[in-house]
Motif scaffolding. Structure first.
Motif, PDB file in Angstrom:
ATOM      1  N   THR A  75       7.701   3.335   9.598  1.00 26.45           N
ATOM      2  CA  THR A  75       7.406   4.591  10.254  1.00 26.45           C
ATOM      3  C   THR A  75       6.418   5.565   9.053  1.00 26.45           C
ATOM      4  OG1 THR A  75       9.400   5.647   9.352  1.00 26.45           O
ATOM      5  CG2 THR A  75       9.257   4.891  11.546  1.00 26.45           C
ATOM      6  N   ASP A  76       6.406   5.139   7.769  1.00 26.02           N
ATOM      7  CA  ASP A  76       5.904   6.191   6.937  1.00 26.02           C
ATOM      8  C   ASP A  76       4.537   5.481   6.402  1.00 26.02           C
ATOM      9  OD1 ASP A  76       4.996   7.812   5.043  1.00 26.02           O
ATOM     10  OD2 ASP A  76       6.980   8.088   4.051  1.00 26.02           O
ATOM     11  N   PRO A  77       3.376   5.982   6.686  1.00 27.23           N
ATOM     12  CA  PRO A  77       2.289   5.368   6.036  1.00 27.23           C
ATOM     13  C   PRO A  77       1.904   5.288   4.643  1.00 27.23           C
ATOM     14  CG  PRO A  77       1.654   6.876   8.105  1.00 27.23           C
ATOM     15  CD  PRO A  77       2.986   7.119   7.697  1.00 27.23           C
ATOM     16  N   ASN A  78       2.674   6.567   3.815  1.00 26.02           N
ATOM     17  CA  ASN A  78       2.632   6.490   2.543  1.00 26.02           C
ATOM     18  C   ASN A  78       3.413   5.457   1.848  1.00 26.02           C
ATOM     19  OD1 ASN A  78       0.909   8.792   2.353  1.00 26.02           O
ATOM     20  ND2 ASN A  78       2.473  10.257   2.757  1.00 26.02           N
ATOM     21  N   ALA A  79       4.781   5.121   2.468  1.00 20.35           N
ATOM     22  CA  ALA A  79       5.375   3.981   2.148  1.00 20.35           C
ATOM     23  C   ALA A  79       4.890   2.709   2.007  1.00 20.35           C
ATOM     24  CB  ALA A  79       6.762   3.946   2.858  1.00 20.35           C
ATOM     25  N   ARG A  80       4.325   2.439   3.197  1.00 24.42           N
ATOM     26  CA  ARG A  80       3.390   1.242   3.346  1.00 24.42           C
ATOM     27  C   ARG A  80       2.338   1.087   2.305  1.00 24.42           C
ATOM     28  NH1 ARG A  80       4.203   2.464   8.950  1.00 24.42           N
ATOM     29  NH2 ARG A  80       2.119   2.976   9.070  1.00 24.42           N
ATOM     30  N   ARG A  81       1.611   2.268   2.075  1.00 29.74           N
ATOM     31  CA  ARG A  81       0.549   2.163   1.278  1.00 29.74           C
ATOM     32  C   ARG A  81       0.920   1.832  -0.172  1.00 29.74           C
ATOM     33  NH1 ARG A  81      -1.903   5.594  -2.208  1.00 29.74           N
ATOM     34  NH2 ARG A  81      -4.210   5.648  -2.327  1.00 29.74           N
ATOM     35  N   PHE A  82       2.056   2.324  -0.619  1.00 26.09           N
ATOM     36  CA  PHE A  82       2.580   2.136  -1.869  1.00 26.09           C
ATOM     37  C   PHE A  82       2.951   0.893  -2.156  1.00 26.09           C
ATOM     38  CE2 PHE A  82       6.519   2.095  -4.601  1.00 26.09           C
ATOM     39  CZ  PHE A  82       5.905   2.058  -5.701  1.00 26.09           C
ATOM     40  N   ALA A  83       3.440   0.204  -0.962  1.00 22.71           N
ATOM     41  CA  ALA A  83       3.890  -1.342  -1.127  1.00 22.71           C
ATOM     42  C   ALA A  83       2.627  -2.177  -1.048  1.00 22.71           C
ATOM     43  CB  ALA A  83       4.882  -1.480   0.384  1.00 22.71           C
ATOM     44  N   ILE A  84       1.697  -1.713  -0.357  1.00 19.88           N
ATOM     45  CA  ILE A  84       0.348  -2.571  -0.376  1.00 19.88           C
ATOM     46  C   ILE A  84      -0.188  -2.398  -1.899  1.00 19.88           C
ATOM     47  CG2 ILE A  84      -1.834  -2.704   0.343  1.00 19.88           C
ATOM     48  CD1 ILE A  84      -0.803  -1.799   3.125  1.00 19.88           C
ATOM     49  N   GLY A  85      -0.193  -1.056  -2.383  1.00 22.82           N
ATOM     50  CA  GLY A  85      -0.536  -0.952  -3.719  1.00 22.82           C
ATOM     51  C   GLY A  85       0.182  -1.729  -4.812  1.00 22.82           C
ATOM     52  N   VAL A  86       1.387  -1.886  -4.656  1.00 27.66           N
ATOM     53  CA  VAL A  86       2.158  -2.805  -5.586  1.00 27.66           C
ATOM     54  C   VAL A  86       1.858  -4.352  -5.659  1.00 27.66           C
ATOM     55  CG1 VAL A  86       4.500  -3.734  -6.453  1.00 27.66           C
ATOM     56  CG2 VAL A  86       4.173  -1.265  -5.869  1.00 27.66           C
ATOM     57  N   LEU A  87       1.803  -4.843  -4.382  1.00 24.05           N
ATOM     58  CA  LEU A  87       1.196  -6.117  -4.021  1.00 24.05           C
ATOM     59  C   LEU A  87      -0.121  -6.417  -4.524  1.00 24.05           C
ATOM     60  CD1 LEU A  87       2.620  -6.508  -0.501  1.00 24.05           C
ATOM     61  CD2 LEU A  87       3.502  -7.326  -2.608  1.00 24.05           C
ATOM     62  N   ILE A  88      -0.957  -5.475  -4.382  1.00 24.08           N
ATOM     63  CA  ILE A  88      -2.509  -5.635  -4.885  1.00 24.08           C
ATOM     64  C   ILE A  88      -2.479  -5.465  -6.506  1.00 24.08           C
ATOM     65  CG2 ILE A  88      -4.579  -4.411  -5.361  1.00 24.08           C
ATOM     66  CD1 ILE A  88      -4.457  -3.220  -2.556  1.00 24.08           C
ATOM     67  N   ALA A  89      -1.697  -4.713  -7.297  1.00 24.10           N
ATOM     68  CA  ALA A  89      -1.437  -4.755  -8.623  1.00 24.10           C
ATOM     69  C   ALA A  89      -1.040  -6.082  -9.032  1.00 24.10           C
ATOM     70  CB  ALA A  89      -0.617  -3.598  -8.865  1.00 24.10           C
ATOM     71  N   PHE A  90       0.028  -6.786  -8.265  1.00 26.04           N
ATOM     72  CA  PHE A  90       0.707  -8.029  -8.685  1.00 26.04           C
ATOM     73  C   PHE A  90      -0.369  -9.148  -8.537  1.00 26.04           C
ATOM     74  CE2 PHE A  90       3.567 -11.205  -6.743  1.00 26.04           C
ATOM     75  CZ  PHE A  90       3.984 -11.739  -8.023  1.00 26.04           C
ATOM     76  N   LEU A  91      -1.217  -9.025  -7.509  1.00 23.82           N
ATOM     77  CA  LEU A  91      -1.977 -10.336  -7.212  1.00 23.82           C
ATOM     78  C   LEU A  91      -2.809 -10.996  -8.327  1.00 23.82           C
ATOM     79  CD1 LEU A  91      -3.017 -12.205  -4.816  1.00 23.82           C
ATOM     80  CD2 LEU A  91      -4.656 -10.586  -4.252  1.00 23.82           C
ATOM     81  N   PRO A  92      -3.429 -10.145  -9.276  1.00 21.22           N
ATOM     82  CA  PRO A  92      -4.020 -10.806 -10.230  1.00 21.22           C
ATOM     83  C   PRO A  92      -3.352 -11.741 -11.195  1.00 21.22           C
ATOM     84  CG  PRO A  92      -5.181  -8.526  -9.961  1.00 21.22           C
ATOM     85  CD  PRO A  92      -3.860  -8.423  -9.259  1.00 21.22           C
ATOM     86  N   ALA A  93      -1.952 -11.199 -11.660  1.00 27.40           N
ATOM     87  CA  ALA A  93      -0.978 -12.010 -12.434  1.00 27.40           C
ATOM     88  C   ALA A  93      -0.758 -13.344 -11.427  1.00 27.40           C
ATOM     89  CB  ALA A  93       0.109 -11.093 -12.648  1.00 27.40           C
TER      90      ALA A  93
END
Length: 268
Positions: A75-93
């Motif tokens: 329900t919360d776009p900010n929560a989804r955005r943060f989760a996506i942000g963590v996954l994006i940051a994790f991807l290069p590793a």
């Protein structure tokens, strides 16, 4: 089971818990201290697998906050955005770590001089960044721009060189990209969860046929020690860096790297 080996595992577990979330390189400390203690682990799995204790430390301290974010995802776009942000940051590793895994474990992990060098260089860089008059634009680790998350992820990949420090690389990257000192440290906690869990799972899979019962006992001792100390560090680090910055850790790195070189020169 050799009691001396268990004592060495306990010492290394305490070091892991103390240093994992400080920008001083837990892996570098483990490899150097392990070298001088004469401690070796099967496939260098001990140094990776005891990080599970540090992972659980984050979940212990931040479990309630992470649960709220997870429950808010639908329900919360900010929560989804943060989760996506963590996954994006994790991807290069994920990509670079899988491609370079064997080289890292068989070459870089076996070269103490590399650890000493990166400890000193990283300390100098951390000292310089800590004294820069940077103007923070981001003070909430859950609301960085998506591009900032990705860039921090690439900074984190520098920590694949032992002695660099995963938290140190992410913190320096975040500071240079406009984060304040407190949120930079906090995001390093959040990014540690998928990064360390991924490294744990991948290393366990790669060495699943090599680990014996004795190895499991040694890893268990290191894991418990790591967990207990890491909880204390996670609970106190943010307030410490808010008051004192990162200079104390920079000098710590430089001293340890210098002592490491001295030790290598004296005893090999």
């Amino acid at each position: 089971m050799d009691l001396v080996v268990l004592i060495k595992a306990l010492i290394l577990g305490l070091i892991e818990g103390l240093t994992e979330f400080l920008p001083v390189s837990s892996t570098g400390h483990l490899l150097l201290v392990g070298h001088f203690l004469g401690f070796t682990s099967t496939g260098r799995t001990f140094e990776v697998l005891i990080q599970l204790g540090a992972i659980l430390a984050i979940l212990t301290v931040y479990g309630e906050r992470l649960a709220r974010i997870a429950l808010a995802l639908p329900t919360d776009p900010n929560a989804r955005r943060f989760a996506i942000g963590v996954l994006i940051a994790f991807l290069p590793a994920v990509v670079i770590g899988m491609l370079a895994h064997d080289f890292i474990k068989t070459v870089l992990f076996e070269t103490p001089a590399v650890v000493c060098t990166t400890l000193i260089i990283g300390g100098v860089i951390l000292l310089l960044v800590d004294h820069m008059h940077l103007k923070p634009r981001h003070t909430d680790a859950t609301r960085y721009p998506l591009g900032t998350y990705l860039a921090i992820g690439f900074f984190q990949c520098l920590a694949m060189i032992p002695g660099t420090s995963r938290s140190g690389a992410t913190i320096v990257g975040a500071l240079l990209l406009g984060a304040d000192k407190r949120s930079a440290a906090e995001f390093s906690f959040f990014l540690a969860l998928p990064t360390m869990a991924g490294a744990f799972a991948y290393d366990l899979y790669k060495n699943r046929d090599l680990i014996t019962f004795d190895d499991a006992a040694v890893i268990g001792v290191g894991f418990v020690a790591s967990f207990v100390v890491a909880v204390l560090v996670v609970r106190t680090l943010l307030d410490f860096v808010s008051r004192h910055g990162y200079a104390p850790f920079a000098w710590w790195r430089i001293v340890v790297g210098t002592l490491g070189f001295l030790g290598l020169w004296l005893v090999g």
